[in-house]
Motif scaffolding. Structure first.
Motif, PDB file in Angstrom:
ATOM      1  N   PHE A  54       0.836  -1.201   0.000  1.00  0.00           N
ATOM      2  CA  PHE A  54       0.000   0.000   0.000  1.00  0.00           C
ATOM      3  C   PHE A  54       0.869   1.247   0.000  1.00  0.00           C
ATOM      4  N   ASN A  55       0.245   2.359  -0.365  1.00  0.00           N
ATOM      5  CA  ASN A  55       0.896   3.655  -0.246  1.00  0.00           C
ATOM      6  C   ASN A  55       0.526   4.276   1.094  1.00  0.00           C
ATOM      7  N   PHE A  56       1.526   4.684   1.855  1.00  0.00           N
ATOM      8  CA  PHE A  56       1.213   5.459   3.048  1.00  0.00           C
ATOM      9  C   PHE A  56       0.403   6.690   2.637  1.00  0.00           C
ATOM     10  N   SER A  57      -0.540   7.068   3.468  1.00  0.00           N
ATOM     11  CA  SER A  57      -1.516   8.098   3.093  1.00  0.00           C
ATOM     12  C   SER A  57      -0.882   9.443   2.768  1.00  0.00           C
ATOM     13  N   HIS A  58       0.282   9.725   3.368  1.00  0.00           N
ATOM     14  CA  HIS A  58       0.947  11.011   3.144  1.00  0.00           C
ATOM     15  C   HIS A  58       2.283  10.833   2.413  1.00  0.00           C
ATOM     16  N   ASN A  59       2.364   9.821   1.557  1.00  0.00           N
ATOM     17  CA  ASN A  59       3.639   9.581   0.864  1.00  0.00           C
ATOM     18  C   ASN A  59       3.841  10.528  -0.318  1.00  0.00           C
ATOM     19  N   GLY A  60       2.818  11.297  -0.666  1.00  0.00           N
ATOM     20  CA  GLY A  60       2.935  12.254  -1.768  1.00  0.00           C
ATOM     21  C   GLY A  60       2.191  11.848  -3.015  1.00  0.00           C
ATOM     22  N   GLY A  61       1.663  10.629  -3.039  1.00  0.00           N
ATOM     23  CA  GLY A  61       0.843  10.193  -4.157  1.00  0.00           C
ATOM     24  C   GLY A  61      -0.619  10.535  -3.918  1.00  0.00           C
ATOM     25  N   THR A  62      -1.429  10.332  -4.942  1.00  0.00           N
ATOM     26  CA  THR A  62      -2.872  10.543  -4.821  1.00  0.00           C
ATOM     27  C   THR A  62      -3.595   9.292  -5.309  1.00  0.00           C
ATOM     28  N   MET A  63      -4.905   9.261  -5.115  1.00  0.00           N
ATOM     29  CA  MET A  63      -5.687   8.118  -5.589  1.00  0.00           C
ATOM     30  C   MET A  63      -5.635   8.038  -7.120  1.00  0.00           C
TER      31      MET A  63
END
Length: 280
Positions: free
Chosen positions: A65-74
């Motif tokens: 998963f992507n950590f929620s604040h890793n800098g990516g978006t949905m």
């Protein structure tokens, strides 16, 4: 192999999390393996999909998963379109994210006979390794732990890089991403959160508290996280296993993007070491 990509975990009053899952529909009772990416990382970085497939093939449900604040978006989960989120990330948020992914896995697959949601193993790379050590030390649901090129000390990466007074005065400091050429912000809240939660975020103490099997994997040519940090983890937890991958750098000789259909031999050796550990 079943691949469920970009599942959105929506959370009340928190940023959503994007999740992938790889598993066999024809095997039963597959343990749940949850992978945490590292600093300036994301779930689809480099050859992580190949690693996921290699572990899922032997009979595991591999979740990343992507950590929620890793800098990516949905909408754009690769690289860092949301630098504001990146700047507001911290270790406590990542621990909370991991907890919510564990909860999600147990709820999402609770009626799926292919997956054993009570047998949960963690894998963490680099900073994600530190997060998994902390989580495994405080959550009895975790029964095995694997760390890849893990850090052993969050404090020295939080309080000794740059000038604290300037950071506090300006409210932000920037780190260059050599690959994307972005100036990545770190807001001062990162340091404030660490100070407020220093005891919980002490990796040494967490490692010493571990009672579950821990496999420590590190490359002997890692220039980002010194192999001495793997040695520290081993020293703090003598019952752990230490595997040194010869010729491997911090990302086990991969890069992003990874266009080859096969893993490099260093990551393949890493994958085999993981398999030997979790199936042993």
């Amino acid at each position: 192999m079943r691949k469920e990509k970009n599942i959105i975990l929506k959370r009340q009053d928190k940023k959503p999390i994007l999740i992938d899952a790889f598993y066999s529909e024809y095997k039963s009772n597959q343990p749940t393996v949850i992978f945490c990416h590292g600093y300036k990382g994301f779930k689809d970085w480099g050859a992580w999909n190949l690693l996921a497939e290699s572990i899922a093939k032997v009979g595991c449900c591999f979740i990343k998963f992507n950590f929620s604040h890793n800098g990516g978006t949905m909408e754009d989960p690769i690289d860092f379109p949301d630098l504001e989120a990146f700047g507001n990330n911290n270790y406590s948020k990542e621990l909370e994210d991991l907890n919510d992914v564990i909860d999600w896995s147990q709820n999402y697959y609770q009626n799926n006979s292919s997956i054993n949601t009570s047998q949960i193993w963690l894998i963490g790379h680099s900073r994600g390794g530190g997060i998994t050590i902390l989580k495994a030390s405080e959550d009895s649901r975790i029964s095995k732990l694997i760390t890849l090129a893990s850090v052993s000390d969050f404090e020295k990466r939080t309080s000794t890089t740059g000038n604290l007074e300037d950071w506090k005065k300006n409210g932000v400091k920037f780190v260059l991403n050599g690959r994307t050429k972005q100036q990545m912000p770190h807001y001062y809240q990162f340091y404030e959160d660490f100070k407020a939660n220093k005891k919980r975020l002490d990796i040494e103490s967490a490692e010493k508290r571990l009672t579950i099997p821990h496999l420590i994997i590190h490359g002997d040519e890692d220039t980002s996280v010194s192999i001495s940090e793997a040695m520290d983890l081993k020293k703090w937890n003598p019952k752990s296993q230490l595997k040194i991958i010869e010729g491997a750098d911090h990302v086990f000789n991969t890069k992003h993007p990874w266009k080859d259909s096969k893993m490099p031999k260093e990551l393949k050796e890493t994958s085999q070491s993981i398999l030997d550990f979790i199936l042993g």
